[in-house]
Design a protein around this motif. Structure first.
Motif, PDB file in Angstrom:
ATOM      1  N   TRP A   5       0.852  -1.176   0.000  1.00  0.00           N
ATOM      2  CA  TRP A   5       0.000   0.000   0.000  1.00  0.00           C
ATOM      3  C   TRP A   5       0.891   1.231   0.000  1.00  0.00           C
ATOM      4  O   TRP A   5       2.077   1.157   0.312  1.00  0.00           O
ATOM      5  N   LEU A  40      -1.524  -5.570 -13.029  1.00  0.00           N
ATOM      6  CA  LEU A  40      -2.182  -4.813 -11.966  1.00  0.00           C
ATOM      7  C   LEU A  40      -1.895  -3.320 -12.080  1.00  0.00           C
ATOM      8  O   LEU A  40      -2.793  -2.495 -11.910  1.00  0.00           O
ATOM      9  N   PHE A  41      -0.647  -2.963 -12.402  1.00  0.00           N
ATOM     10  CA  PHE A  41      -0.324  -1.551 -12.599  1.00  0.00           C
ATOM     11  C   PHE A  41      -1.048  -0.994 -13.817  1.00  0.00           C
ATOM     12  O   PHE A  41      -1.534   0.139 -13.798  1.00  0.00           O
ATOM     13  N   ALA A  44      -4.593  -0.302 -12.928  1.00  0.00           N
ATOM     14  CA  ALA A  44      -4.657   0.887 -12.068  1.00  0.00           C
ATOM     15  C   ALA A  44      -4.454   2.156 -12.888  1.00  0.00           C
ATOM     16  O   ALA A  44      -5.176   3.140 -12.717  1.00  0.00           O
ATOM     17  N   ASN A  45      -3.485   2.124 -13.791  1.00  0.00           N
ATOM     18  CA  ASN A  45      -3.216   3.305 -14.620  1.00  0.00           C
ATOM     19  C   ASN A  45      -4.417   3.671 -15.482  1.00  0.00           C
ATOM     20  O   ASN A  45      -4.620   4.845 -15.797  1.00  0.00           O
ATOM     21  N   VAL A  49      -9.713  -0.122 -11.320  1.00  0.00           N
ATOM     22  CA  VAL A  49      -9.580  -0.706  -9.991  1.00  0.00           C
ATOM     23  C   VAL A  49     -10.479   0.058  -9.017  1.00  0.00           C
ATOM     24  O   VAL A  49     -10.954   1.149  -9.326  1.00  0.00           O
ATOM     25  N   LYS A  51     -11.262   1.799  -5.060  1.00  0.00           N
ATOM     26  CA  LYS A  51     -10.590   2.852  -4.298  1.00  0.00           C
ATOM     27  C   LYS A  51      -9.338   2.352  -3.582  1.00  0.00           C
ATOM     28  O   LYS A  51      -8.455   3.132  -3.241  1.00  0.00           O
ATOM     29  N   GLY A  53      -7.318   0.156  -4.981  1.00  0.00           N
ATOM     30  CA  GLY A  53      -6.380  -0.272  -6.011  1.00  0.00           C
ATOM     31  C   GLY A  53      -6.523  -1.718  -6.443  1.00  0.00           C
ATOM     32  O   GLY A  53      -5.663  -2.254  -7.130  1.00  0.00           O
ATOM     33  N   ARG A  54      -7.621  -2.357  -6.064  1.00  0.00           N
ATOM     34  CA  ARG A  54      -7.847  -3.762  -6.415  1.00  0.00           C
ATOM     35  C   ARG A  54      -8.694  -3.850  -7.675  1.00  0.00           C
ATOM     36  O   ARG A  54      -9.638  -3.070  -7.843  1.00  0.00           O
ATOM     37  N   PRO A  55      -8.402  -4.808  -8.557  1.00  0.00           N
ATOM     38  CA  PRO A  55      -9.262  -5.000  -9.726  1.00  0.00           C
ATOM     39  C   PRO A  55     -10.684  -5.327  -9.281  1.00  0.00           C
ATOM     40  O   PRO A  55     -10.896  -5.890  -8.205  1.00  0.00           O
TER      41      PRO A  55
END
Length: 126
Positions: A5, A40-41, A44-45, A49, A51, A53-55
């Protein structure tokens, strides 16, 4: 077990990750973990995702099932995960969700860290 995190009060975090093959795990490909992190990045970009940051759940199920060789989630319990992933992941594939999105497979800024950054992290600078 670990969790990632951003504990700062800014929107940005600079992350230094080194992935090596563990002793006794020669059969596992560390590049798969790097691919997972890139996915995952990339999500997020693109704002795909929640709030934290999770898919979103269907995307997460597809990723979790396809990357089960490099990641194991501690929650929910494994039996629940097997049942849920057995249902949700195939549904996700039918809805065109993918665990690997080619546009996310490019490096997301692979750089050689500055020696002072390595020293601050307590890592060798040689």
């Amino acid at each position: 077990m670990h969790d990632w995190w951003n504990s700062s009060h800014t929107d940005k975090a600079h992350v230094l990750v080194e992935v090596e093959r563990a002793k006794g795990a020669e059969q596992f490909n560390p590049d798969r973990f790097e691919l997972l992190i890139g996915m995952l990045f990339g999500l997020a970009n693109d704002g795909l995702v929640d709030k934290k940051g999770r898919p979103f759940p269907i995307q997460a199920a597809v990723i979790a099932r396809d990357f089960a060789d490099v990641i194991v989630f501690t929650q929910p319990p494994p039996a629940f995960q097997r049942v849920a992933l057995g249902i949700v992941a195939p549904l996700g594939h039918l809805l065109s969700y993918r665990a690997i999105i080619p546009g996310y497979c490019k490096p997301h800024a692979r750089v050689t860290p500055a020696p002072e950054v390595l020293a601050a992290a307590g890592l060798a600078t040689n």
